[in-house]
Design an enzyme around this catalytic site. Sequence first.
Site, short mmCIF file in Angstrom:
data_model
loop_
_atom_site.label_atom_id
_atom_site.label_comp_id
_atom_site.label_asym_id
_atom_site.label_seq_id
_atom_site.Cartn_x
_atom_site.Cartn_y
_atom_site.Cartn_z
N LYS A 13 64.32 61.16 17.61
CA LYS A 13 63.29 60.13 17.71
C LYS A 13 63.87 58.75 17.99
CE LYS A 13 61.23 60.54 13.76
NZ LYS A 13 62.16 61.55 13.20
N ARG A 88 54.31 57.83 8.26
CA ARG A 88 55.02 59.00 7.75
C ARG A 88 54.09 60.00 7.07
NH1 ARG A 88 60.51 58.82 7.71
NH2 ARG A 88 61.51 56.80 8.03
N ARG A 127 77.91 67.30 12.65
CA ARG A 127 78.40 65.96 12.97
C ARG A 127 79.58 65.56 12.08
NH1 ARG A 127 72.96 62.29 13.61
NH2 ARG A 127 72.97 62.55 11.33
N ARG A 160 79.24 63.11 6.66
CA ARG A 160 78.43 62.28 5.78
C ARG A 160 77.63 63.15 4.82
NH1 ARG A 160 75.11 58.36 9.72
NH2 ARG A 160 73.54 59.66 8.73
N ARG A 171 65.76 67.69 3.59
CA ARG A 171 65.04 66.70 4.39
C ARG A 171 63.97 67.36 5.27
NH1 ARG A 171 69.59 63.77 7.61
NH2 ARG A 171 67.86 62.52 8.42
#
Length: 216
Positions: A13, A88, A127, A160, A171
């Site tokens: 996004k 949201r 990542r 991370r 999430r």
Amino acid sequence: MRAVLVGPPGAGKGTQAQILASELSIPKVSTGDIFRANVSGGTELGKQAKAYMDRGDLVPDEVTNAMVRDRLKEEDAQNGFLLDGFPRNVAQAEALNKILDGLGRRLDAVVELRIDEEEVVKRLSGRRQCRNCNRVHHVEFDPPRTEDVCDDCGGELFQRDDDREEVVRHRLQVYREQTEPLVEFYEGEGILVAIEATGSVDDVTGRAKAALRSGA
């Protein structure tokens, strides 16, 4: 063009919002940017938001909504905007409709970026970020020449905390519970257009631009 981008974490996004806003010559409006501007500017709303954030609490919808209302009144948003990260939930979507009604405007389109959850997990959990220069590698899509070493500066690569698989899956669960009802809400409004968020960035941008044209 007045539009909203919705989609799960990892759908791209932020990247698409930046590109689309630039190409359409409209501001990208994100709650993160609004929070930072209000807090750094010392506005009354910024002080209220900072008090909640300093306690580790969520900023209440009424404060967020007021910040969005003030942002959409600014000069650069008069001919359009692209909202990223707001609304949201359905309550915020209803508040946004009231804000726009008060400004004599309406949303033209809501673009939903759809992507398989396992693809999101692969994208985010793979990542690795450099501790020194912050470059991001990916173990599968952009692996470093030497394992755990940044190609650019030789710094150490690390994962991370919010990219750990269990965190990513949490999430996604939060997204399903809180944000997915927006899809049904905007389907009911007749302005939702869904696109696939897989493929190259350019491919997704092309789909998003086509969706915005069809929704306008």
